[in-house]
Design a protein around this motif. Structure first.
Motif, PDB file in Angstrom:
ATOM      1  N   UNK A  98     -14.391  -4.291  12.331  1.00 35.69           N
ATOM      2  CA  UNK A  98     -13.364  -4.461  11.754  1.00 35.69           C
ATOM      3  C   UNK A  98     -12.286  -5.071  13.223  1.00 35.69           C
ATOM      4  N   UNK A  99     -11.307  -5.793  12.546  1.00 29.77           N
ATOM      5  CA  UNK A  99     -10.100  -6.183  13.422  1.00 29.77           C
ATOM      6  C   UNK A  99      -9.042  -4.928  13.409  1.00 29.77           C
ATOM      7  N   UNK A 100      -8.651  -4.537  14.639  1.00 32.75           N
ATOM      8  CA  UNK A 100      -7.950  -3.267  15.159  1.00 32.75           C
ATOM      9  C   UNK A 100      -6.593  -3.479  15.097  1.00 32.75           C
ATOM     10  N   UNK A 101      -5.642  -2.478  14.288  1.00 38.99           N
ATOM     11  CA  UNK A 101      -4.247  -2.668  14.534  1.00 38.99           C
ATOM     12  C   UNK A 101      -4.062  -1.780  15.761  1.00 38.99           C
TER      13      UNK A 101
ATOM     14  N   UNK B  72     -15.382   4.160  14.426  1.00 38.48           N
ATOM     15  CA  UNK B  72     -15.527   3.382  13.187  1.00 38.48           C
ATOM     16  C   UNK B  72     -16.193   2.057  13.292  1.00 38.48           C
ATOM     17  N   UNK B  73     -15.854   1.097  14.096  1.00 34.46           N
ATOM     18  CA  UNK B  73     -16.611  -0.155  14.559  1.00 34.46           C
ATOM     19  C   UNK B  73     -18.125   0.096  15.172  1.00 34.46           C
TER      20      UNK B  73
ATOM     21  N   UNK C 160     -21.170  -1.441  12.843  1.00 36.95           N
ATOM     22  CA  UNK C 160     -21.951  -2.353  13.798  1.00 36.95           C
ATOM     23  C   UNK C 160     -23.542  -1.841  13.677  1.00 36.95           C
ATOM     24  N   UNK C 161     -23.590  -0.764  13.880  1.00 33.93           N
ATOM     25  CA  UNK C 161     -25.090  -0.036  13.578  1.00 33.93           C
ATOM     26  C   UNK C 161     -25.744   0.118  12.367  1.00 33.93           C
TER      27      UNK C 161
END
Length: 387
Positions: A131-134, A119-120, A124-125
């Motif tokens: 995102x900050x990741x839980x 997802x990140x 980014x691309x």
């Protein structure tokens, strides 16, 4: 001023150098990294290999003093992993989102590390803020693991607290941190739709996750639907042509079905993380849905809409159809038209993969792949699939 989230939040730029120094001086971390990179060679000359790994790592992080620089290093590793362990990576739906809006990405959960990583990488691309990741504290079995994850924009979900009062306090702190990140720090967040992976391939949102998010609501200022809309929840579907952990999951599902329970081996989650990163994944697709509106007035309604979007956006691969036909007959799906991504894995290779597992485990392994089709069929009358 006291930081109420200091024990759970990701590390900040000013903390990065000290954490990296701590990791470089941690023999257990260096040993784990040596084993991951060099395999059995690491056990032959452990001291010398740790020195070598420390030297290489110190060179790689020389001059790194902020989180963005850490993310650049991780991007390089992700690119290499995609080239070596996937048959291709694709993204859809991102163009519907505003690059300046911090969203709460709520994803299906098939792989411990790779769901948020993919997802990140897509964000980014695409030019969006990552995102900050839980991440659950059950996975942070060593202090150095916690350091490593918090360097990579992860924040801690406390699941191991004892007692209902402590759990309630931890849940409220988590909800407040997520809202704080989104609305005050303008930083997006990734969270899974459920606690624990969907090991059977059935993606369903746990309403308790939505109830937790609602704990940050000021009831005097906003109703439930307005609060959900303000969080900017975006459902995300991550689909893998191959699940590197399918045999491990099938074994667990079999034991639960026949014995009623399953006892995890020590460090089994760590092994799953490693296998998920290094194992063959075939083609991978990340689909972004649309932000939830303010017309959802209960946790169950929110969960239902997240499910609808994830199932709709989930991209089927040929492996899903191979497994469905193996379980439900060769003529299954003849009258149903689904969009299916181009595959990288032949039916013969898939059959051989399943045949390599113990016979009793095979139906459970097939279900891991086939249940995505089952979910789409159940939803087909109410919501046409877009992927």
């Amino acid at each position: 001023m006291t930081d109420p989230f200091v024990d759970i939040r990701p590390y900040r730029d000013g903390e990065v150098a000290a954490v990296l120094s701590r990791l470089l001086d941690n023999p257990e971390f260096l040993g784990a990294l040596a084993t991951y990179r060099l395999g059995r060679l690491a056990s032959l000359m452990p001291g010398l290999v740790r020195l070598f790994v420390r030297y290489r790592l110190a060179r790689e992080v020389r001059g790194v003093s902020d989180v963005r620089s850490i993310q650049v290093i991780i991007e390089r590793y992700m690119t290499r992993m995609i080239e070596g362990a996937t048959g291709g990576f694709s993204v859809s739906g991102l163009e519907q989102l505003k690059p300046v809006r911090p969203y709460l990405y709520m994803s299906n959960h098939r792989d411990i590390a790779m769901d948020p990583a993919f997802t990140n990488y897509a964000l980014h691309r695409g030019g969006y803020e990552t995102a900050r990741i839980a991440i659950g504290d059950n996975l942070l079995t060593k202090p150095w693991v916690s350091d490593l994850m918090r360097l990579n924009k992860s924040f801690i979900v406390r699941r191991s607290v004892n007692g209902p009062r402590e759990l309630l306090a931890a849940s409220k702190t988590l909800a407040n941190y997520i809202q704080h990140s989104l609305l005050l720090e303008n930083s997006p967040v990734w969270i899974a739709q459920r606690e624990g992976r969907a090991k059977d391939g059935i993606d369903r949102t746990e309403p308790v996750i939505i109830k937790m998010l609602s704990m940050s609501r000021d009831k005097s200022q906003r109703d439930f639907g307005e609060h959900i809309e303000g969080l900017g929840i975006v459902p995300v579907a991550v689909s893998y042509e191959l699940d590197p952990c399918d045999a491990m999951k099938a074994k667990e599902l079999f034991e639960k079905a026949t014995k009623g329970s399953y006892e995890k081996a020590e460090q089994e989650d760590v092994a799953s993380i490693a296998k998920g990163i290094a194992g063959e994944k075939g083609r991978v697709h990340v689909s972004f849905g649309t932000p939830l509106g303010g017309n959802l007035n209960t946790p169950d309604a929110v969960a239902s809409e997240v499910d609808r979007q994830i199932i709709t956006q989930y991209c089927l691969h040929p492996t899903n159809l191979y497994a469905y036909r193996r379980l439900y007959g060769g003529n299954a799906l003849m009258s149903t038209k689904f969009h299916v991504e181009e595959g990288d894995y032949s039916e013969a290779a898939f059959d051989a993969r399943i045949a390599a597992m113990p016979e009793a485990h095979r139906p459970f392994a097939l279900g891991i792949y086939a249940n995505a089709v089952v979910s789409k069929l159940a939803l087909a009358d109410r919501s046409p699939t877009s992927c």
